[in-house]
Structure formats: C-alpha cells, structure tokens
Design a protein around this motif. Structure first.
Motif, PDB file in Angstrom:
ATOM      1  N   ALA A 128      49.335  14.549  67.935  1.00 62.91           N
ATOM      2  CA  ALA A 128      50.215  13.678  68.726  1.00 62.91           C
ATOM      3  C   ALA A 128      50.572  12.411  67.958  1.00 62.91           C
ATOM      4  O   ALA A 128      51.715  11.943  67.995  1.00 62.91           O
ATOM      5  N   ASP A 129      49.597  11.831  67.266  1.00 61.37           N
ATOM      6  CA  ASP A 129      49.869  10.633  66.473  1.00 61.37           C
ATOM      7  C   ASP A 129      50.925  10.902  65.401  1.00 61.37           C
ATOM      8  O   ASP A 129      51.723  10.028  65.055  1.00 61.37           O
ATOM      9  N   LYS A 130      50.952  12.119  64.915  1.00 59.49           N
ATOM     10  CA  LYS A 130      51.853  12.477  63.813  1.00 59.49           C
ATOM     11  C   LYS A 130      53.260  12.814  64.288  1.00 59.49           C
ATOM     12  O   LYS A 130      54.241  12.479  63.616  1.00 59.49           O
ATOM     13  N   TYR A 131      53.369  13.465  65.473  1.00 56.65           N
ATOM     14  CA  TYR A 131      54.666  14.005  65.873  1.00 56.65           C
ATOM     15  C   TYR A 131      55.215  13.472  67.194  1.00 56.65           C
ATOM     16  O   TYR A 131      56.401  13.644  67.474  1.00 56.65           O
ATOM     17  N   THR A 132      54.397  12.870  68.045  1.00 59.18           N
ATOM     18  CA  THR A 132      54.886  12.484  69.379  1.00 59.18           C
ATOM     19  C   THR A 132      54.652  11.005  69.674  1.00 59.18           C
ATOM     20  O   THR A 132      54.585  10.623  70.841  1.00 59.18           O
ATOM     21  N   LYS A 133      54.512  10.189  68.647  1.00 59.92           N
ATOM     22  CA  LYS A 133      54.219   8.762  68.818  1.00 59.92           C
ATOM     23  C   LYS A 133      52.909   8.546  69.568  1.00 59.92           C
ATOM     24  O   LYS A 133      52.737   7.555  70.274  1.00 59.92           O
ATOM     25  N   GLY A 134      52.006   9.497  69.413  1.00 59.74           N
ATOM     26  CA  GLY A 134      50.693   9.381  70.034  1.00 59.74           C
ATOM     27  C   GLY A 134      50.641   9.822  71.480  1.00 59.74           C
ATOM     28  O   GLY A 134      49.584   9.806  72.096  1.00 59.74           O
ATOM     29  N   ARG A 135      51.771  10.247  72.041  1.00 59.29           N
ATOM     30  CA  ARG A 135      51.832  10.546  73.468  1.00 59.29           C
ATOM     31  C   ARG A 135      51.187  11.905  73.780  1.00 59.29           C
ATOM     32  O   ARG A 135      51.620  12.939  73.275  1.00 59.29           O
ATOM     33  N   MET A 136      50.171  11.861  74.629  1.00 58.74           N
ATOM     34  CA  MET A 136      49.464  13.085  75.010  1.00 58.74           C
ATOM     35  C   MET A 136      48.860  12.891  76.397  1.00 58.74           C
ATOM     36  O   MET A 136      48.286  11.841  76.694  1.00 58.74           O
ATOM     37  N   ILE A 137      48.992  13.906  77.250  1.00 58.90           N
ATOM     38  CA  ILE A 137      48.473  13.851  78.616  1.00 58.90           C
ATOM     39  C   ILE A 137      47.657  15.107  78.877  1.00 58.90           C
ATOM     40  O   ILE A 137      48.150  16.229  78.678  1.00 58.90           O
ATOM     41  N   SER A 138      46.416  14.938  79.296  1.00 61.27           N
ATOM     42  CA  SER A 138      45.592  16.085  79.671  1.00 61.27           C
ATOM     43  C   SER A 138      45.429  16.105  81.181  1.00 61.27           C
ATOM     44  O   SER A 138      45.336  15.054  81.832  1.00 61.27           O
ATOM     45  N   VAL A 139      45.390  17.306  81.736  1.00 63.78           N
ATOM     46  CA  VAL A 139      45.366  17.503  83.182  1.00 63.78           C
ATOM     47  C   VAL A 139      44.239  18.454  83.539  1.00 63.78           C
ATOM     48  O   VAL A 139      44.096  19.519  82.922  1.00 63.78           O
ATOM     49  N   LEU A 140      43.448  18.101  84.523  1.00 66.77           N
ATOM     50  CA  LEU A 140      42.322  18.931  84.934  1.00 66.77           C
ATOM     51  C   LEU A 140      42.802  20.273  85.479  1.00 66.77           C
ATOM     52  O   LEU A 140      43.677  20.320  86.328  1.00 66.77           O
ATOM     53  N   GLU A 141      42.205  21.344  84.981  1.00 64.66           N
ATOM     54  CA  GLU A 141      42.437  22.683  85.525  1.00 64.66           C
ATOM     55  C   GLU A 141      41.121  23.188  86.124  1.00 64.66           C
ATOM     56  O   GLU A 141      40.693  22.711  87.152  1.00 64.66           O
ATOM     57  N   GLY A 142      40.461  24.137  85.448  1.00 67.50           N
ATOM     58  CA  GLY A 142      39.235  24.717  85.989  1.00 67.50           C
ATOM     59  C   GLY A 142      37.991  23.959  85.592  1.00 67.50           C
ATOM     60  O   GLY A 142      38.032  22.888  84.984  1.00 67.50           O
ATOM     61  N   GLY A 143      36.838  24.566  85.897  1.00 70.82           N
ATOM     62  CA  GLY A 143      35.537  23.942  85.726  1.00 70.82           C
ATOM     63  C   GLY A 143      34.898  23.851  87.092  1.00 70.82           C
ATOM     64  O   GLY A 143      35.373  23.103  87.945  1.00 70.82           O
TER      65      GLY A 143
END
Length: 605
Positions: free
Chosen positions: A425-440
C-alpha cells in the motif's frame, strides 16, 4: 523512537451487537455471536498496551466520551476531512500510533448508491443490469421484520431455498456495519499530498460478516457484502478506479469473487466496445471517448482458504458424485483475460513452523501479494485502494471443528501478511489500506489474530515486537483477567503485570456496551397429558402420576426434521446450512413425582 506514519484508526460499531440469536443457543444453527466483538476489543486493548511499551516518550491520552470535545480533538477531526459536516465517530482512545473510534454511522440500504451498485441496479446511471432493481434488499428487510413471528410459529425466518441461519433484529447491525465501513473509506481515501497527516490505514470491527454474500444470495452468516460495498463507495464517491481485495479468511469468499467477476466483466465489455472509437470523423462515426469515460472500476481478488471447508464442502456433501461448481470457483487463477484478476490459493497442512514459513508462506501464500502488485503495476497512475477481508478462523487457536483439516495458520501469519500488504500500500496506494472483520469464532483466535494483525498495520523498523505477546500462556492470562464477574468487575490478580493493568484500562474505555443476553425465544410446544391407565380396559388413572410429553417443533413449516442441539461436527460455519440435516431431538419426557395426601377425620366436637 517516534512514529513516522499517521496513526492507524480502529473503528467499532456497537449497532452490530443487535445481530443476535433468535433461538436459544441450543437450537440455533448459528454461532456468529455478538461476543465476538468483545474478543476483538480485548485483542485491540492488549496490543495497545504492548505497543505502548515499545514507544519511548509517548503519553497515553484518554478522551472521556461523556465530556465535551476539546480543541485538540476538534483540530484532529477537521484534519481527517470526513465528508459529513458532523462526524459520527467518537474518539475513545488516542495514542501516537493508533486511534480508536466508536462509530454511529448508518445507512438506509434502500437509498445508498454503493449498496445499490452491489445489491441493486449496479449501473452507475441507475439502469437495471442483471438484478431486478432492489428486490433482494426489500426481501431482506421483510425477512428481518417477520423473523420473530415466524420462529415463534415453528417456521424458518429465511426461505428454505436459501442458506439457513438466525436473522434477528439484524437490520440495525447490517446498516450500521455498512455505514461504518463507508465512513472508514471517507477517512482514509482523501489522503494526498495536501493532506499527508490524516490516517492512511483502518481496521473496522463489524458484524455480521459479508464475504459469502453474493449479489442477491445470502450465505454463511452473510446478508450483504461489506467489502464489496466499501469498494463501490470508494469508486463512486472518491473516484478510486483500482482496488485490491485480499481475503485471508479460512473460507473462500465466494460472494465477493462472484460480485467482482461481474464488475470486471462489465468493465471489460465497455472497454472492448470503445476500442477504436473516435477515430473517424464522418457523420455516422461514434463519438470520441474521453479518458474519464474509459476509467471504470477494476478489482483484483486474492484469497487464501481451505478448499475442503465451506462453501466447497457444502457442495460436495449435497451430491455424492461431487458438485464441483464451488470447488472450481475457489480454484480460479486468471490475470488479464476477459478483464479478470483473481488468484485463489488453497491452504495446506505443514509439519513445523519452519516448514510453514519456508515452504508454504514464501511459496504459495505470498503469491497473493505478488499477483496484487502485478495488478497495481499495470496502471500505476490510477487512484488505488487495498482492502483486507480479515478473517481469523484460519488461526491455530480456532475451534477444532473449524480446524479439522489441519490447515492452522500460525498467529504470526496475520502479522507478516498484514505488514507486507501495508508495504504494498505504501508503494502503490499512498499507504491507503482498510481491513474489515470477517470470520473468527473462538475468543482466543480473535484476540490473538487481532493483536498480530494490528502489529502488522502499525509496526515500523526499530519496534521491539515480541511474538510471545500472543503466546498460549499470555492468552490464558488475558482470558482470565478479562472475564467479568458479577457487577461487571474484572478478575484482576493481586499483583498484575504492567501490561495486564494497561490492557484493562484501555478495555474499560472502549468496551462501553456489553453484548446483549441471548434471548430464549422458543416456539410453542405441543405439550399434552398422557393417559396412564393400568390396562387398556380400565378407565381409572393412577392418582398423582402424570407425564408431560414435549415434542420440539421442526425448524421449517414443511416435513423437515427438527432442529436439536448442535453436535460437535455442526459447530462450524457449515452449520448455517444444516437446518435439514436429518438430526432429530428425542421427545423430552418429564415425570411428575407421586403425591400422597393423608386426610384425617375432623376432630369430634
């Protein structure tokens, strides 16, 4: 030591606690429970306490939720440039490396462009395209409204042709989950050269999960596809044209893959139709196509999963000869042809951690990231965003019923994979990254997985990270001290370790609302009195000896078998589809005790 990156944000949504069992825990086929969110909060609290010790000279600032927002917080929120004039997030804890928020965001699923794009008309111009307007969304709302009545009558609240599972007071949870993940997009995406201080990464703790839900088909506890909707929101509102979705849940995200296949197919069709247009200048020649018209949404989907588990296992069980549709979908690898960008990797067992890292991770598992990089390289000038469908049911600490195929992921996997995705993300998306809870689904899998995942989101060179933080011994300590006693008190040891004290302090600030009690809504029984005579020709009844016979009603209104207590084999995500598995519950017979009454004659006057 200082943090070079803007703080990572963690968003909670307590509306998601409203999604809970409609049946008792014994008769419900679902174990996707509200308490999962508390386990996530414990993991977040523990990792904050540990990371705090790694940063020198940084002071924890606690924001009292009930107090007026101070000037520094106002400035911070203005810097975030949230699209709403009044942000619905409340800052709960603010550290140099992480900020935790309680979101109050929600949407109307019948009046939201991104929801409509995924589960409704899909066409940005409002034209119907493959789906009959908002029929699915309207059906979903009706199922929720009618669920309690149907269950009380012994029926299923979900049509029998669809995956079965509890759907109770879920609309607030579903709409709150969508609102929160879209709010995360609004906080992270506007990051650019003029706003380099805002958050670039987010972890969104919401439920119910979403990656099994297709365009108009709920499945596997999922009723809308959270990540797909967030991707559509990023595209429609923020002009994001290239999106990477990395799915690390134990189960294949069949719904997400199906949705993005259609999105990519539409992009490919439009691109093919415009090839060569604009070259002629005659009266009948097509109009020139602008660059903005050529730009559409393209998505890369990469998944690592156990192909022997749900939903592939379900398909194989329904047909002894093997219905291979789900297995084929979970095994696709295609990059470019027909506009598709998909990589599926099957989990495998391993003999040691060294074998896992040297053979599995560096070999096939990291392929998800290398293929994602190839996708982003094809159009490096486009605005891009990375999502992680963060499921933790692949963890080594998940329940044995989930992990019966021996594909346990070491907890360190969630740290390393997340860190390498962040570098991408730092290399290609200006660091933008979002993680979302799925299972567990086990507390221990969620606590440990969330700890490792957040470390991967925030760690920098020089951080003294110790993976013993999520050792079995330390997880046992966490479980013990965070177990509430009567009155909501914690079981604090007499001489707690510093990190334990800090964990409880953070937890008390972010665990504001407790999960609700599981309602005991049981359908009416057919309890009758049985005639207990000495013989068939006698009309006398044994005094004081009566029996009550209770036969539990079946889950559905047809001649399907009744739902009983969950067996060990049913305690998996596949249990959502076992409402008609053939298991029956024996009649419950309660025998009343004999009562002997001795009546003395009245005393003589």
């Amino acid at each position: 030591m200082s943090s070079h990156h803007p703080p990572t944000i963690v968003l909670f949504q307590d509306k998601c606690l409203a999604h809970r069992y409609i049946r008792s825990t014994d008769t419900s086929l679902v174990f996707e429970r509200p308490q999962r969110l508390r386990a996530v909060k414990i993991g977040v609290s523990a990792v904050i306490s540990r990371l705090q010790q790694c940063i020198e000279g940084k002071e924890k600032k606690t924001i009292n939720k009930n107090e007026e927002t101070d000037e520094s917080l106002t400035v911070a929120l203005e810097r975030l440039q949230i699209s709403n004039s009044k942000p619905s997030t409340t800052l709960m804890m603010d550290f140099s490396f992480i900020r935790t928020y309680l979101s109050d965001a929600t949407v109307d699923i019948l009046n939201h462009p991104a929801v409509d794009y995924i589960h409704g008309t899909r066409d940005e111009a409002g034209n119907e395209n493959g789906v009959d307007d908002d029929v699915y969304l309207r059906n979903l709302i009706n199922w929720v409204k009618q669920s309690e009545r149907k269950v009380s009558q012994g029926e299923s609240e979900i049509p029998e042709n669809l995956s079965q599972g509890d759907l109770y007071r879920s609309l607030d949870a579903i709409q709150g989950a969508i609102g929160t993940i879209c709010e995360a997009v609004d906080m992270v995406v506007p990051r650019n050269e003029n706003r380099a201080t805002g958050p670039s990464r987010a972890f969104v703790a919401i439920r119910p999960p979403g990656h099994h839900c297709g365009e108009d088909t709920p499945s596997g506890f999922c009723f809308v596809n959270n990540v797909a909707i967030a991707a559509a929101h990023a595209h429609l509102k923020h002009n994001i044209s290239r999106i990477v979705i990395l799915d690390i849940d134990l189960h294949h995200g069949n719904g997400t893959q199906s949705i993005i296949w259609q999105i990519n197919e539409e992009f490919y069709r439009k691109q093919t139709e415009t090839d060569g247009e604009g070259e002629g200048e005659g009266e009948g020649d097509p109009k020139p196509v602008t660059e903005s018209e050529k730009k559409g949404l393209q998505i890369y989907y990469g998944s690592i999963h156990d192909v022997l588990s749900y939903p592939c296992e379900k398909s194989l069980k329904k047909n002894k000869d093997g219905n291979i549709n789900m297995v084929q979908a979970a095994s696709v690898s295609i990059h470019g042809p027909h506009g598709q960008h998909i990589e599926n990797v099957h989990m495998s067992s391993y003999t040691s951690e060294e074998d896992f890292w040297n053979r599995l991770y560096t070999g096939q598992y990291s392929c998800l990231l290398s293929k994602a990089e190839e996708f982003l390289k094809k159009d490096p000038d486009s605005e891009a965003l990375i999502f992680i469908s963060a499921g933790f049911d692949g963890s080594e600490h998940e329940t044995p019923s989930m992990q019966r195929h021996g594909c346990k992921l070491p907890t360190g996997f969630f740290r390393r994979f997340t860190k390498e995705a962040r570098i991408l993300a730092d290399k290609y998306t200006k660091g933008r990254m979002i993680s979302v809870l799925e299972g567990g689904y086990s507390d221990r899998a969620l606590i440990s997985g969330v700890m490792a995942h957040i470390v991967g989101l925030v760690e920098e060179d020089g951080y003294d990270i110790d993976e013993s933080w999520w050792s079995t011994e330390n997880l046992s300590k966490l479980e013990k001290v965070t177990k509430k006693r009567r009155g909501g008190r914690y079981s604090v040891p007499n001489t707690p370790e510093n990190w334990i004290e800090e964990t409880l302090s953070v937890l008390s600030s972010i665990d504001i609302h407790s999960p609700p009690q599981t309602p005991k809504i049981i359908p009416p029984s057919t309890m009758t009195l049985r005639d207990r005579t000495k013989n068939s020709n006698s009309n006398s009844v044994v005094a004081g000896e009566r029996q009550l016979s209770s036969k539990p009603p079946s889950r559905s209104s047809g001649s399907k078998s009744a739902v009983g207590k969950r067996t060990k084999d049913e305690e998996g995500e596949e249990g959502a589809n076992r409402g008609n598995s053939g298991h029956t519950e024996e009649s419950v017979v309660k025998k009343l005790p004999k009562v002997f009454l001795r009546v003395n004659p009245p005393a003589e006057q």
